[in-house]
Write a protein that holds these residues in place. Sequence first.
Motif, PDB file in Angstrom:
ATOM      1  N   UNK A 336       0.826  -1.208   0.000  1.00  0.00           N
ATOM      2  CA  UNK A 336       0.000   0.000   0.000  1.00  0.00           C
ATOM      3  C   UNK A 336       0.860   1.258   0.000  1.00  0.00           C
ATOM      4  N   UNK A 337       1.947   1.209   0.762  1.00  0.00           N
ATOM      5  CA  UNK A 337       2.828   2.379   0.846  1.00  0.00           C
ATOM      6  C   UNK A 337       3.474   2.657  -0.508  1.00  0.00           C
ATOM      7  N   UNK A 338       3.986   1.617  -1.157  1.00  0.00           N
ATOM      8  CA  UNK A 338       4.638   1.830  -2.454  1.00  0.00           C
ATOM      9  C   UNK A 338       3.644   2.259  -3.525  1.00  0.00           C
ATOM     10  N   UNK A 339       2.445   1.701  -3.490  1.00  0.00           N
ATOM     11  CA  UNK A 339       1.427   2.128  -4.447  1.00  0.00           C
ATOM     12  C   UNK A 339       1.126   3.618  -4.286  1.00  0.00           C
ATOM     13  N   UNK A 340       1.031   4.077  -3.048  1.00  0.00           N
ATOM     14  CA  UNK A 340       0.753   5.497  -2.797  1.00  0.00           C
ATOM     15  C   UNK A 340       1.898   6.369  -3.279  1.00  0.00           C
ATOM     16  N   UNK A 341       3.131   5.940  -3.042  1.00  0.00           N
ATOM     17  CA  UNK A 341       4.300   6.723  -3.448  1.00  0.00           C
ATOM     18  C   UNK A 341       4.424   6.776  -4.970  1.00  0.00           C
ATOM     19  N   UNK A 342       4.178   5.644  -5.619  1.00  0.00           N
ATOM     20  CA  UNK A 342       4.236   5.628  -7.088  1.00  0.00           C
ATOM     21  C   UNK A 342       3.145   6.502  -7.693  1.00  0.00           C
ATOM     22  N   UNK A 353      15.721  -9.126   1.946  1.00  0.00           N
ATOM     23  CA  UNK A 353      16.572 -10.322   1.886  1.00  0.00           C
ATOM     24  C   UNK A 353      15.953 -11.513   1.168  1.00  0.00           C
ATOM     25  N   UNK A 354      14.626 -11.702   1.251  1.00  0.00           N
ATOM     26  CA  UNK A 354      14.035 -12.896   0.624  1.00  0.00           C
ATOM     27  C   UNK A 354      12.767 -12.636  -0.181  1.00  0.00           C
ATOM     28  N   UNK A 355      12.166 -11.467  -0.062  1.00  0.00           N
ATOM     29  CA  UNK A 355      10.856 -11.237  -0.689  1.00  0.00           C
ATOM     30  C   UNK A 355      10.925 -10.530  -2.040  1.00  0.00           C
ATOM     31  N   UNK A 356      12.103 -10.350  -2.588  1.00  0.00           N
ATOM     32  CA  UNK A 356      12.249  -9.568  -3.820  1.00  0.00           C
ATOM     33  C   UNK A 356      11.477 -10.169  -4.993  1.00  0.00           C
ATOM     34  N   UNK A 361       7.016  -9.989  -8.962  1.00  0.00           N
ATOM     35  CA  UNK A 361       5.821 -10.525  -9.617  1.00  0.00           C
ATOM     36  C   UNK A 361       4.641  -9.574  -9.471  1.00  0.00           C
ATOM     37  N   UNK A 362       4.612  -8.847  -8.374  1.00  0.00           N
ATOM     38  CA  UNK A 362       3.489  -7.945  -8.083  1.00  0.00           C
ATOM     39  C   UNK A 362       3.642  -6.594  -8.776  1.00  0.00           C
ATOM     40  N   UNK A 363       4.870  -6.071  -8.839  1.00  0.00           N
ATOM     41  CA  UNK A 363       5.077  -4.705  -9.336  1.00  0.00           C
ATOM     42  C   UNK A 363       5.768  -4.632 -10.694  1.00  0.00           C
ATOM     43  N   UNK A 364       6.399  -5.712 -11.127  1.00  0.00           N
ATOM     44  CA  UNK A 364       7.077  -5.679 -12.421  1.00  0.00           C
ATOM     45  C   UNK A 364       8.154  -4.612 -12.474  1.00  0.00           C
ATOM     46  N   UNK A 365       8.186  -3.860 -13.588  1.00  0.00           N
ATOM     47  CA  UNK A 365       9.242  -2.850 -13.773  1.00  0.00           C
ATOM     48  C   UNK A 365       8.887  -1.484 -13.187  1.00  0.00           C
ATOM     49  N   UNK A 366       7.890  -1.435 -12.335  1.00  0.00           N
ATOM     50  CA  UNK A 366       7.532  -0.156 -11.706  1.00  0.00           C
ATOM     51  C   UNK A 366       8.492   0.214 -10.582  1.00  0.00           C
ATOM     52  N   UNK A 367       9.296  -0.754 -10.143  1.00  0.00           N
ATOM     53  CA  UNK A 367      10.273  -0.515  -9.088  1.00  0.00           C
ATOM     54  C   UNK A 367      11.672  -0.797  -9.604  1.00  0.00           C
TER      55      UNK A 367
END
Length: 439
Positions: A336-342, A353-356, A361-367
């Motif tokens: 939610x935080x990243x969606x708001x910032x984007x 460390x492990x969730x990248x 898969x969720x954000x693709x090339x938006x990050x």
Amino acid sequence: MKIAVIGTGYVGLVTGTCFAETGNEVICVDINEEKIAALRRGETPIYEPGLEVLLARNIREERISFTTDLAKAVQEALVIFLALPTPSGDDGAADLKYVLEVAGQLGKLIDTYRVIVNKSTVPVGTAEKVTGILLEQLSPELFDVVSNPEFLREGVAVDDFLKPERVVVGTGSDRAHKIMGELYSPFVRQGNPVYFMDTRSAEMTKYAANSFLAMKISFMNEIANLCEQTGANVDWVRIGIGSDQRIGKRFLFPGIGYGGSCFPKDVLALNLTAKEHAYDFKLLQSVLEVNRLQKGRIVQKLRAYFNNNLKGKRLAIWGLAFKPETDDIRDAPSIDIMEALLEEGATINVYDPVAMENIRKRFGNRLHYSANQYEALKDAEALLILTEWSEFRNPDFEKIKTLLDAPVIFDGRNVYALEKMKELGFHYESMGRNTVIAR
């Protein structure tokens, strides 16, 4: 005992592996052929400390196996665990279609007595629904349906299963009572209790437990927000109230809201159960609202710092999973935080460390995905800490200052001490504590 576990998700895989570890013969079932093939090779689809080692050992000792053939699994198993997904629907209700569908299939396969155990988190009355479906095809002496909710914490799930604080079993059958007692006896040798109760009470216990913990988190987040307004330090408040044994120390850490696969789903489901029974559960509704708003607090702090203009700002984020020691991003506040910032035009460098891969898969090339925590800082105008991984607790602060465009940290998990941040010359904003202004 011979056990079948239907579903190899988080709960099913931990359940099957830990039962095998105590000498039972376990066969796990899933419809996903690729997943089953990987599990046969000892590859776990989830990150959970200690699980892969246990799985490899029990595969080697031939105490656990994997199949896509439900009939094969059911053929010899005395106890059949249903560890199936119960995702939230649009209205917040737990979707029981997988549980009920498998119940219908079991009715066609069972020919001698079986104990069928709901391990999935399911609404009150689900055991009775499963029983009703089975009775359409089976005589009542051929089965008992038991409610046995799990209380596993991601990141320490193996320990939680092998050394449970308590085991809850819902059944009205003496035969099932005896079998479940024998099955769990190796796990409670030190005297931790197995509570036997009716199925409806067992189902309610799981929802009540998770909703109460979510309430503690939300209450502490509200206290943290009030501390910011009054000048109090939430760290001292937390210590002060946590020392009261009636309250306890756990789940009193303020932050950016709860997430994960359990709390959000279970609070919603219990609230819907209340509505279905014409009960206005005001406290639970407040918990949901507080958590929704809390995810936006750190974004509000960023807006204030950057004069309500985040467009073009490059931000670094450490931590994406909903909690440390897991790759689970389900309902993670970071999303939610990243969606708001984007949405406001910010550019984001991320590291976990492990969730990248799950975030990718969720954000693709938006990050922008970084190879390590320091790479994420390059040219960023601020660092956000959203998950309190251990490796973030003692970083090279001078390196952080060198890599960031400015020494600015927004800490959603209160990882660092205020005095240390002051000494190091950071602008440091956290949750429920005074802002440290850079020298």
